[in-house]
Enzyme design. Sequence first.
Site, PDB file in Angstrom:
ATOM      1  CB  CYS A  40      -0.889   0.144   1.183  1.00 34.20           C
ATOM      2  SG  CYS A  40      -1.878   1.321   1.284  1.00 34.20           S
ATOM      3  CB  CYS A  54      -0.885   2.495   3.916  1.00 39.91           C
ATOM      4  SG  CYS A  54      -2.351   1.760   3.169  1.00 39.91           S
ATOM      5  CG  ASP A  55       3.281   1.564   4.392  1.00 40.29           C
ATOM      6  OD1 ASP A  55       2.770   1.787   5.395  1.00 40.29           O
ATOM      7  OD2 ASP A  55       3.087   0.166   4.041  1.00 40.29           O
TER       8      ASP A  55
END
Length: 324
Positions: free
Chosen positions: A145, A148-149
Site C-alpha cells: 500500500c 499507506c506507507d
Amino acid sequence: MAEPHKVVIIGSGPAGWTASIYAARANLDPVCVIGVPKSNPAPVLPGGQLMLTTEVENYPGFPDGVTGPDMMDKFRKQAERFGTQVIEDDVVKCHFDRKPFELELADGQTIQAHAVVIATGATANWIGLDNEMRLARAGGGVSACAVCDGALPNFRGKRLAVVGGGDTAMEEATYLTKFASTVSVIHRRDELRASKVMQQRFLGKPNAEVLWNKVVVDVKGDGYIEALELKDTQTGEHSTIEVGGLFIAIGHTPATGFLKDSGIALTQKGYVELKTRHSATNIDGVFAAGDVADAEYRQAITAAGMGCQAALDAERWLGAKGLV
C-alpha cells in the site's frame, strides 16, 4: 443451542473492531469472530492487513505514529472494555436463509444471530517470494500500500519499485513520485493494462520509468530491502537493480469465500455488494463494512468509518424489528 446473539461481527480489522465498539456501547452485547492465523502464501492474521504494517502515520490521533499491530491491539482492548465477546475461530459457512441467522465455525460449533456484520477485509495479492514476505513482515521496505506507507521517511529520496500494470499500480506509482528520486514500474508485458489517462499521469512525471517485460524473482536485503533481481520474460536474462522500497500493486482478494451459497450478492470482483451508501447488503439484517465491501479506498480510517455505519445500521434495524 444457546440464545441467539443480537449481533455477530465477522472480522477483526479496523471495521470489525469499530463495529464491535459501537455495538457494545449500544448494549447489543456483540460477538466478534476474529479468525485464526493463516498463510496463503502471505500471512493472514486476526487484525487484518495492518498486522503487516510496521508504521501507521496517517491515522488521526497518533501524532508520533503507531505500529499496525499496536493499533489493532488498542482497538481490541477498547471493544472488550465495553463488553464485546471475542471468538477466536473462523466462520466457514453462513445460513442467511434461516431466522435467526446461523453461522458455522471451523471447530464445528454453530452460533445464531439476529443481525450480522461482515467485516472480513481483503488481502493484498503478493508475488509470493520468501524474501518478499520476510521483509514485508519485518517492516523491511516491502509494502502492498503506497498510499499507506509511501510517505514514510525511509522511502524518501530513494529509487522505489512498483510491481503491476493496472490502474491501481499507476495510481500508487504516481503517488510515490512525490517522494522518490525515481519510481520504476516493473511490468511483465510490453504494454500496461491501465487506462490511458492513468498511464499518462504517471509517465508524465520526470522521475517515472517503466521496466518492460520484467518480473521480480528475488528481493535482496537482510534487515531492509537493497535490490531486486529481475528476469526478462522474453529473453530469460537476469538483472539486478538497487532500490530503497518495493510496492506490490497486483490487486486484492476480498475475504468472501465463506459466503459461498449464502445468498449474499457480490460484485464482479468478489466484494460484498452494498445496496446504498449505507452498509446494508441484499439480505435483510446482514450488513458489511471495510475492505470486504470497498474496492476503492482500502484505508484503515475508511474501514473504521464503515464499521461505525454498520453498527449503527444494525442497531436501527434490530430496533425496528423489536429485537432490542
